[in-house]
Design a protein around this motif. Structure first.
Motif, PDB file in Angstrom:
ATOM      1  N   PHE A  20       0.830  -1.209   0.000  1.00  0.00           N
ATOM      2  CA  PHE A  20       0.000   0.000   0.000  1.00  0.00           C
ATOM      3  C   PHE A  20       0.872   1.271   0.000  1.00  0.00           C
ATOM      4  O   PHE A  20       0.655   2.189  -0.794  1.00  0.00           O
ATOM      5  CB  PHE A  20      -0.912  -0.039   1.242  1.00  0.00           C
ATOM      6  N   LEU A  24       1.225   4.104  -2.786  1.00  0.00           N
ATOM      7  CA  LEU A  24       0.874   5.480  -2.403  1.00  0.00           C
ATOM      8  C   LEU A  24       1.956   6.468  -2.840  1.00  0.00           C
ATOM      9  O   LEU A  24       1.691   7.607  -3.200  1.00  0.00           O
ATOM     10  CB  LEU A  24       0.721   5.519  -0.878  1.00  0.00           C
ATOM     11  N   PRO A  30       4.546  13.961  -2.355  1.00  0.00           N
ATOM     12  CA  PRO A  30       3.839  15.100  -2.936  1.00  0.00           C
ATOM     13  C   PRO A  30       4.672  16.379  -2.804  1.00  0.00           C
ATOM     14  O   PRO A  30       5.296  16.610  -1.780  1.00  0.00           O
ATOM     15  CB  PRO A  30       2.565  15.195  -2.089  1.00  0.00           C
ATOM     16  N   TYR A  33       4.516  23.958  -2.813  1.00  0.00           N
ATOM     17  CA  TYR A  33       4.485  25.088  -3.732  1.00  0.00           C
ATOM     18  C   TYR A  33       4.963  26.324  -2.979  1.00  0.00           C
ATOM     19  O   TYR A  33       4.458  26.636  -1.905  1.00  0.00           O
ATOM     20  CB  TYR A  33       3.047  25.288  -4.219  1.00  0.00           C
ATOM     21  N   ARG A 116     -11.953  22.171  -9.847  1.00  0.00           N
ATOM     22  CA  ARG A 116     -12.862  22.269  -8.709  1.00  0.00           C
ATOM     23  C   ARG A 116     -13.284  23.718  -8.543  1.00  0.00           C
ATOM     24  O   ARG A 116     -12.617  24.632  -9.016  1.00  0.00           O
ATOM     25  CB  ARG A 116     -12.177  21.752  -7.440  1.00  0.00           C
ATOM     26  N   CYS A 201       0.737   4.740  11.550  1.00  0.00           N
ATOM     27  CA  CYS A 201      -0.332   3.962  10.918  1.00  0.00           C
ATOM     28  C   CYS A 201      -0.014   2.465  10.976  1.00  0.00           C
ATOM     29  O   CYS A 201      -0.879   1.650  11.303  1.00  0.00           O
ATOM     30  CB  CYS A 201      -0.519   4.429   9.476  1.00  0.00           C
TER      31      CYS A 201
ATOM     32  N   ILE B 317      -9.960  22.542   2.495  1.00  0.00           N
ATOM     33  CA  ILE B 317     -10.029  21.450   1.518  1.00  0.00           C
ATOM     34  C   ILE B 317     -10.931  20.344   2.082  1.00  0.00           C
ATOM     35  O   ILE B 317     -10.833  19.995   3.260  1.00  0.00           O
ATOM     36  CB  ILE B 317      -8.618  20.902   1.185  1.00  0.00           C
ATOM     37  N   GLN B 318     -11.832  19.861   1.219  1.00  0.00           N
ATOM     38  CA  GLN B 318     -12.641  18.694   1.590  1.00  0.00           C
ATOM     39  C   GLN B 318     -11.824  17.456   1.256  1.00  0.00           C
ATOM     40  O   GLN B 318     -11.305  17.356   0.149  1.00  0.00           O
ATOM     41  CB  GLN B 318     -13.921  18.644   0.758  1.00  0.00           C
ATOM     42  N   TRP B 322     -10.511   8.118  -2.704  1.00  0.00           N
ATOM     43  CA  TRP B 322     -10.922   6.823  -2.145  1.00  0.00           C
ATOM     44  C   TRP B 322     -11.027   6.828  -0.622  1.00  0.00           C
ATOM     45  O   TRP B 322     -11.832   6.072  -0.064  1.00  0.00           O
ATOM     46  CB  TRP B 322     -10.093   5.679  -2.692  1.00  0.00           C
ATOM     47  N   CYS B 508      -5.598   3.378   7.005  1.00  0.00           N
ATOM     48  CA  CYS B 508      -4.849   3.567   5.750  1.00  0.00           C
ATOM     49  C   CYS B 508      -5.447   4.727   4.947  1.00  0.00           C
ATOM     50  O   CYS B 508      -4.715   5.500   4.315  1.00  0.00           O
ATOM     51  CB  CYS B 508      -4.865   2.287   4.912  1.00  0.00           C
ATOM     52  N   ALA B 509      -6.775   4.844   4.980  1.00  0.00           N
ATOM     53  CA  ALA B 509      -7.427   5.942   4.258  1.00  0.00           C
ATOM     54  C   ALA B 509      -7.002   7.279   4.854  1.00  0.00           C
ATOM     55  O   ALA B 509      -6.731   8.241   4.124  1.00  0.00           O
ATOM     56  CB  ALA B 509      -8.948   5.787   4.342  1.00  0.00           C
ATOM     57  N   LEU B 511      -4.215   7.900   6.403  1.00  0.00           N
ATOM     58  CA  LEU B 511      -2.810   8.131   6.022  1.00  0.00           C
ATOM     59  C   LEU B 511      -2.739   8.712   4.612  1.00  0.00           C
ATOM     60  O   LEU B 511      -2.020   9.689   4.360  1.00  0.00           O
ATOM     61  CB  LEU B 511      -2.033   6.804   6.092  1.00  0.00           C
ATOM     62  N   GLN B 512      -3.516   8.120   3.698  1.00  0.00           N
ATOM     63  CA  GLN B 512      -3.529   8.627   2.320  1.00  0.00           C
ATOM     64  C   GLN B 512      -4.021  10.069   2.308  1.00  0.00           C
ATOM     65  O   GLN B 512      -3.463  10.913   1.616  1.00  0.00           O
ATOM     66  CB  GLN B 512      -4.429   7.751   1.434  1.00  0.00           C
ATOM     67  N   LEU B 515      -1.137  12.294   3.604  1.00  0.00           N
ATOM     68  CA  LEU B 515       0.062  12.363   2.751  1.00  0.00           C
ATOM     69  C   LEU B 515      -0.231  12.957   1.379  1.00  0.00           C
ATOM     70  O   LEU B 515       0.572  13.723   0.847  1.00  0.00           O
ATOM     71  CB  LEU B 515       0.673  10.972   2.587  1.00  0.00           C
ATOM     72  N   ASN B 516      -1.357  12.615   0.802  1.00  0.00           N
ATOM     73  CA  ASN B 516      -1.606  13.015  -0.591  1.00  0.00           C
ATOM     74  C   ASN B 516      -2.585  14.167  -0.753  1.00  0.00           C
ATOM     75  O   ASN B 516      -2.745  14.689  -1.848  1.00  0.00           O
ATOM     76  CB  ASN B 516      -2.109  11.822  -1.408  1.00  0.00           C
ATOM     77  N   ILE B 519      -1.469  17.422   3.622  1.00  0.00           N
ATOM     78  CA  ILE B 519      -0.137  18.047   3.720  1.00  0.00           C
ATOM     79  C   ILE B 519       0.203  18.810   2.432  1.00  0.00           C
ATOM     80  O   ILE B 519       0.672  19.956   2.500  1.00  0.00           O
ATOM     81  CB  ILE B 519       0.939  17.006   4.099  1.00  0.00           C
ATOM     82  N   PRO B 520      -0.048  18.233   1.239  1.00  0.00           N
ATOM     83  CA  PRO B 520       0.176  19.042   0.023  1.00  0.00           C
ATOM     84  C   PRO B 520      -0.663  20.319   0.014  1.00  0.00           C
ATOM     85  O   PRO B 520      -0.219  21.353  -0.460  1.00  0.00           O
ATOM     86  CB  PRO B 520      -0.248  18.102  -1.110  1.00  0.00           C
ATOM     87  N   ASP B 523       1.183  22.724   2.070  1.00  0.00           N
ATOM     88  CA  ASP B 523       2.408  23.170   1.403  1.00  0.00           C
ATOM     89  C   ASP B 523       2.130  24.075   0.210  1.00  0.00           C
ATOM     90  O   ASP B 523       2.947  24.915  -0.141  1.00  0.00           O
ATOM     91  CB  ASP B 523       3.227  21.957   0.932  1.00  0.00           C
ATOM     92  N   ARG B 524       0.968  23.881  -0.389  1.00  0.00           N
ATOM     93  CA  ARG B 524       0.649  24.688  -1.568  1.00  0.00           C
ATOM     94  C   ARG B 524      -0.191  25.905  -1.224  1.00  0.00           C
ATOM     95  O   ARG B 524      -0.544  26.691  -2.094  1.00  0.00           O
ATOM     96  CB  ARG B 524      -0.134  23.848  -2.576  1.00  0.00           C
TER      97      ARG B 524
END
Lengths: 217, 527
Positions: A20, A24, A30, A33, A116, A201, B317-318, B322, B508-509, B511-512, B515-516, B519-520, B523-524
């Motif tokens: 996983f 990921l 990621p 910016y 969006r 996790c 952000i909403q 997944w 796990c969801a 964590l995703q 991370l994805n 945090i981005p 950072d953005r």
């Protein structure tokens, strides 16, 4: 649950978790910016109208607004535009965001359906870095390609900002896109953050699947 | 709650500890300052108390220029009115302690601004243990109890709020403790538990006015559970009601004194929340059908992250993708399990004869009445039909969903609505205390949800747009709903291992999501 079964579960979880995490992070960590200039004076903002075929807006980049950029000089240039999709309407077609630097143009095509509502959308240009751009004559061009009317996105504009734009007939406008210019970078602490959160996790998963861990003291 | 840590399995203690580590790490290393909803106002309130300025007054209280300027990325800003002063002070008094103590050791502003975040992190970790203790009251498999108690810690919004200065996680903790004593009382009929439940409800009411909505149905349920001599019932009913409303009453009297309205909030102040000259005339069904209110409440319960950390106004952000589908699947599974169990009990009571269909209120006083029993059967049937109608209404009125997860949220709400309606008569006719706990959880939750929905509708009419569609407003009823779900789960004998695997997926969801997505986003956000 028997101890053996719990141990099997835990081992299965660890293997699945490694897969996983690998999936990921296949595209790497990621990116962040870092902005070097922005026109976000959005107290008075209004929509640019639908970005359909024929729509053209060129936004000059005023280098007087640029902030400290040396630390991201070698990073790819990103443009961030405040776009909207008319209240989560299903839109179709594509539009184009170009970065024109002197005579050279860098282009990104984007599907309207991916935008969006009222969110800054990043467009990163891999072929140009910040130090190759700063203080050169440059502009951002927003163009409609083939979105049909009623199914196109729009961009937010502001007036009174220290930047101006013009359309394809070079009619100057007081209005400006709400945008920022920056660089894509990898935050220094990103690796540590990832390691800490992944570890928490993984340990949580092990404890959930092996709840009788204290029975083996 | 002296027994919170005693005899807890090591695994839930470690899971709670891991949550604390995660929340503290987020608080001090990841979540940007002011990126928690209303954090500037919450911190200003805490600082007012730490400075010894007393409880701030809505309308006078200010968020300092230093905080406002920092939240505007360093651009000079004047002080702003602090709308957060509308809240009662319990959380802020606690959060002021670390700030006051830390000032003796450091003058570093960045550290001091973040320090009150410790309280939410610790409240979150304690909440996991308290929820585990609640589930311990019922006959639930240990692995299921551990997994369900820790599941709340894998909701990105819960972790996000636990990493910031705000009262919602502490409110969750206080309501969870009140729920712990509530279920203890229903199960064991020890009067001390009823008073302790009322006391914690009062403390929750002194933390956030949202908890006031919980007080009324919970006290009614406590009183309803009384047995014994009639005079003693009245005496204790008065005692419990007075205990529960004691602290909220103090806050209402304060509001009366300063504003002439016991329920005065920032929404009543036109300077803080501008309202329309003429309120809208739209109906409630228009409000629910025109905007994705129901699905957004659930979506924002899972993750609506960010606030003013970017320095250019509010950006949030909403959490999508997944992880949101996993969460939506989890709540559909949970509400389906509840609906199945409630239906099973309704059907078994429909065909029951004998003591099983004697209303508990009569059973307590040892009165048996066959005619009431027969009428009870029609009540079950009526409640099931009513539940189906209400659930159908939810599905048809709120069909304006924008995504797969949105549609799943609506379905889960419809199942909950059905279960709550069907559960209402079962409270009166069920002698098993665990089952009654399940029904109370559903009915109290339904009451709470309707009140909150109606409040947001009122605000919509006044301001002209949906406002306050925040999933965190439902934190007071989450421990009750978790109890209802767990009881239903144990009755259906679903394996603890399966439940644990489901919760691993939630972990796990999350964590995703961090991370994805989250945090981005941080950072953005420096746009």
């Amino acid at each position: 649950m028997s101890s053996l079964k719990a141990q099997k579960n835990a081992i299965f979880f660890l293997i699945a978790f490694v897969v996983f995490i690998a999936s990921l992070l296949t595209k790497g960590l990621p990116a962040g910016y870092s902005k070097i200039m922005s026109v976000t004076k959005d107290t008075k903002r209004f929509a640019a109208g639908e970005i359909v075929s024929g729509f053209y807006m060129e936004q000059a980049i005023e280098w007087a607004l640029v902030e400290d950029y040396e630390k991201v000089g070698s990073s790819p240039v990103c443009v961030s535009l405040l776009l909207a999709n008319y209240g989560d309407r299903k839109n179709k077609g594509i539009f184009k965001v170009s970065l024109k630097v002197e005579e050279k143009s860098y282009e990104i095509y984007k599907k309207a359906e991916e935008i969006r509502d009222n969110v800054f959308q990043h467009f990163c240009y891999e072929d140009i870095v910040i130090s190759d751009l700063v203080h050169k004559q440059a502009s951002i061009i927003l163009e409609g390609v083939d979105s049909p009317r009623g199914e196109a996105i729009t961009a937010w504009l502001t007036s009174g900002a220290d930047a101006s734009s013009h359309d394809h007939e070079t009619k100057a406008s007081e209005n400006s896109l709400i945008f920022s210019l920056g660089a894509r970078y990898q935050p220094a602490q990103q690796k540590i953050r990832t390691i800490v959160l992944v570890t928490i996790c993984a340990l949580s998963g092990l404890l959930l699947l092996w709840p009788d861990i204290d029975a083996h003291k | 709650m002296k027994s919170v840590f005693v005899n807890c399995p090591l695994s839930i203690l470690l899971l709670s500890l891991l949550f604390a580590v995660k929340a503290l790490y987020l608080a001090f290393s990841i979540t940007p300052l002011w990126d928690i909803p209303d954090e500037t106002g919450h911190f200003a309130y805490v600082r007012d108390l730490a400075d010894g300025n007393g409880i701030p007054l809505l309308g006078d209280s200010k968020i300092g220029a230093d905080i406002e300027s920092l939240a505007a990325a360093g651009r000079q800003r004047p002080p702003a009115l602090n709308w957060i002063a509308q809240h009662p002070p319990a959380y802020y008094i606690i959060a002021a302690i670390p700030l006051k103590v830390a000032r003796s050791f450091t003058k570093d502003e960045q550290t001091l601004f973040r320090l009150p975040r410790i309280i939410a992190a610790l409240s979150g970790a304690l909440s996991l243990l308290v929820v585990f203790r609640i589930l311990g009251v019922f006959n639930v498999e240990k692995q299921s109890a551990i997994a369900i108690a820790s599941a709340i810690g894998f909701i990105p919004m819960f972790s996000h709020l636990a990493s910031g200065t705000n009262h919602d996680i502490t409110l969750f903790l206080f309501c969870a403790i009140a729920t712990y004593y509530f279920v203890h009382y229903v199960k064991n009929s020890k009067r001390t538990d009823a008073y302790l439940c009322a006391a914690w409800l009062a403390i929750a009411g002194a933390t956030k006015m949202t908890a006031w909505v919980l007080i009324c149905p919970m006290v009614i349920a406590l009183v309803f559970e009384f047995n014994g001599e009639l005079r003693a019932r009245f005496r204790h009913a008065a005692g419990i009601a007075l205990t529960a409303v004691s602290l909220p009453t103090v806050w209402m009297l304060r509001n009366m004194f300063y504003f002439g309205n016991p329920l005065y909030t920032a929404v009543n102040d036109n300077e803080m929340v501008p309202t329309l000259i003429e309120p809208l005339q739209s109906s409630f069904t228009f409000y629910i059908s025109q905007f994705p209110i129901l699905e957004d409440f659930v979506r924002h319960f899972y993750g609506l992250v960010g606030w003013a950390g970017a320095g250019d106004g509010i950006r949030m952000i909403q959490v999508g993708g997944w992880p949101s589908i996993i969460f939506a699947s989890a709540i559909i599974t949970a509400t389906l399990i509840i609906a199945i169990q409630v239906t099973r009990l309704s059907i078994s009571n429909l065909s029951a004869t004998g003591p099983g269909c004697i209303p508990t209120v009569l059973a307590n006083t040892r009165v048996e009445n066959r005619s009431l029993c027969c009428r009870g059967r029609w009540v079950y049937l009526g409640a099931i039909l009513l539940g189906i109608v209400f659930a159908g209404l939810v599905l048809t009125i709120s069909a304006k969903h924008t995504s797969l997860s949105g549609g799943m949220h609506i379905l889960a709400i419809a199942l909950l609505v059905f279960s709550s309606a069907a559960a209402l008569p079962l409270i009166f006719f069920t002698t098993n205390p665990e089952d009654r706990c399940m029904f109370y959880g559903l009915v109290i939750a339904a009451f709470f949800i309707v009140v909150v929905l109606y409040q947001t509708y009122g605000i919509y009419l006044d301001v002209g747009y949906p406002r306050g569609i925040q999933g965190r407003y439902f934190y007071p009823i989450v421990p009750l709903l978790i109890s209802s779900f767990t009881i239903a789960l144990s009755r259906l004998q679903i394996s603890g291992n399966l439940v644990a695997m489901g919760v691993v997926l939630l972990a796990c969801a999350e964590l995703q999501a961090f991370l994805n997505q989250i945090i981005p986003f941080y950072d953005r956000a420096g746009l």
